[in-house]
Scaffold this motif. Structure first.
Motif, mmCIF file in Angstrom:
data_model
loop_
_atom_site.group_PDB
_atom_site.id
_atom_site.type_symbol
_atom_site.label_atom_id
_atom_site.label_comp_id
_atom_site.label_asym_id
_atom_site.label_seq_id
_atom_site.Cartn_x
_atom_site.Cartn_y
_atom_site.Cartn_z
ATOM 1 N N THR A 25 -38.351 0.732 5.595
ATOM 2 C CA THR A 25 -38.303 0.585 4.148
ATOM 3 C C THR A 25 -39.182 -0.567 3.716
ATOM 4 O OG1 THR A 25 -36.780 0.457 2.261
ATOM 5 C CG2 THR A 25 -36.359 -1.043 4.087
ATOM 6 N N SER B 163 -37.702 -5.203 -1.009
ATOM 7 C CA SER B 163 -37.164 -5.054 -2.359
ATOM 8 C C SER B 163 -36.504 -3.700 -2.602
ATOM 9 C CB SER B 163 -38.207 -5.318 -3.450
ATOM 10 O OG SER B 163 -39.048 -4.201 -3.629
ATOM 11 N N GLN B 164 -36.635 -2.789 -1.632
ATOM 12 C CA GLN B 164 -35.957 -1.506 -1.750
ATOM 13 C C GLN B 164 -34.511 -1.621 -1.268
ATOM 14 O OE1 GLN B 164 -37.442 1.376 -3.211
ATOM 15 N NE2 GLN B 164 -38.787 -0.319 -3.761
ATOM 16 N N ALA B 165 -33.717 -0.632 -1.632
ATOM 17 C CA ALA B 165 -32.336 -0.555 -1.166
ATOM 18 C C ALA B 165 -32.261 0.323 0.081
ATOM 19 C CB ALA B 165 -31.446 0.020 -2.258
ATOM 20 N N ARG C 35 -26.914 -9.943 -1.127
ATOM 21 C CA ARG C 35 -27.711 -8.733 -0.972
ATOM 22 C C ARG C 35 -27.041 -7.663 -0.131
ATOM 23 N NH1 ARG C 35 -31.764 -8.863 1.881
ATOM 24 N NH2 ARG C 35 -31.298 -10.756 3.074
ATOM 25 N N LYS D 52 -24.715 -1.631 2.986
ATOM 26 C CA LYS D 52 -25.870 -1.534 2.101
ATOM 27 C C LYS D 52 -26.594 -2.872 1.998
ATOM 28 C CE LYS D 52 -23.736 2.049 -0.813
ATOM 29 N NZ LYS D 52 -23.267 2.412 -2.174
ATOM 30 N N GLN E 234 -29.473 -4.583 -0.577
ATOM 31 C CA GLN E 234 -30.264 -4.435 -1.793
ATOM 32 C C GLN E 234 -30.473 -5.793 -2.457
ATOM 33 O OE1 GLN E 234 -28.618 -1.801 -4.794
ATOM 34 N NE2 GLN E 234 -30.572 -1.674 -5.872
ATOM 35 N N PRO E 235 -31.694 -6.280 -2.550
ATOM 36 C CA PRO E 235 -32.922 -5.690 -2.026
ATOM 37 C C PRO E 235 -33.177 -6.114 -0.590
ATOM 38 C CG PRO E 235 -33.423 -7.658 -3.258
ATOM 39 C CD PRO E 235 -31.932 -7.498 -3.317
#
Lengths: 115, 108
Positions: free
Chosen positions: A13, A16-18, A64, A78, A80-81
């Motif tokens: 990825t 800054s993406q999740a 995050r 998860k 993010q980011p």
């Protein structure tokens, strides 16, 4: 033989993406753990669940990272980011209740690369 | 919290040799496990051994809880034994902590 399932196995990825990881523990295991392993080091505990409750998230970067185990079975972690420093192996493990001895069993892991 | 130290950090042996890996922990543990991490990164359970001695084929482990150490023995090493070996310890009062591992290389 029962196993801990994780997906995806690999994830690339951009920063800054999740990104999200999923874990399904061995059936009947009440305790679920998420670990992060940086190359060349031992795994470090991020969060530990007992059923659906968090019992230890002291090392989870809460600005995050988030983790949930809504029904006390499978779990999602998860980010993010995502940041470049998050590149690592993310390992999920499960065990029976502590009073019964808590031998941990690990899944195959998700190898995350952040570009 | 518990500190877990493994030694040696690296070990290179010829096929057929025996090896001993050590794990020291700073406080009492009621959970002590040895793992082998395969080349794909998965942690394979070797022993759950908070105390006593266990054997499984060419591998055996001993934990002396009162002296806060555990040993993993590998006899007649094979190239497939290569990889990183981790010990991990924990207690009711402390989360499970992994050592930094011993990287074992078995040369044919």
């Amino acid at each position: 033989e029962a196993e801990v399932a994780q997906s995806p196995r690999y994830k690339i990825t951009e920063k800054s993406q999740a990104v999200a990881f999923w874990c399904d523990p061995i059936s009947g295991h009440a305790t679920l753990y998420w670990y992060r392993q940086i190359l060349g080091q031992g795994p470090e505990l991020l969060v530990q669940f007992q059923d659906e409750s968090v019992v230890d998230d002291s090392q989870l970067p809460k600005d995050r990272f988030s983790a949930e185990r809504l029904k006390g079975v499978d779990s999602t972690l998860k980010i993010q980011p995502a940041e470049l420093g998050d590149s690592a192996m993310y390992l999920c493990a499960s065990s029976q209740l502590e009073l019964m001895g808590y031998e941990q069993y690990f899944g195959p892991g998700t190898r995350l690369t952040v570009t | 919290g518990i500190q877990v130290e493994q030694s040696p950090p690296d070990l290179i042996l010829q096929e057929g040799a025996n090896s001993t890996l050590r794990c020291n922990f700073s406080d009492s543990v009621n959970n002590l496990q040895w793992f082998h991490q395969n080349p794909w990164g998965q942690l394979i359970n070797l022993f759950y051994i908070p105390s006593g001695t266990k054997q499984n084929g060419r591998l055996s482990a001993t934990t002396v809880a009162t002296e806060r150490y555990s040993l993993l023995y590998i006899s007649s090493s094979q190239t497939t034994d290569s990889g990183v070996y981790f010990c991990a310890g924990g207690s009711s009062a402390s989360k499970i902590i992994f050592g930094s591992g011993t990287r074992l290389s078995i040369r044919p």
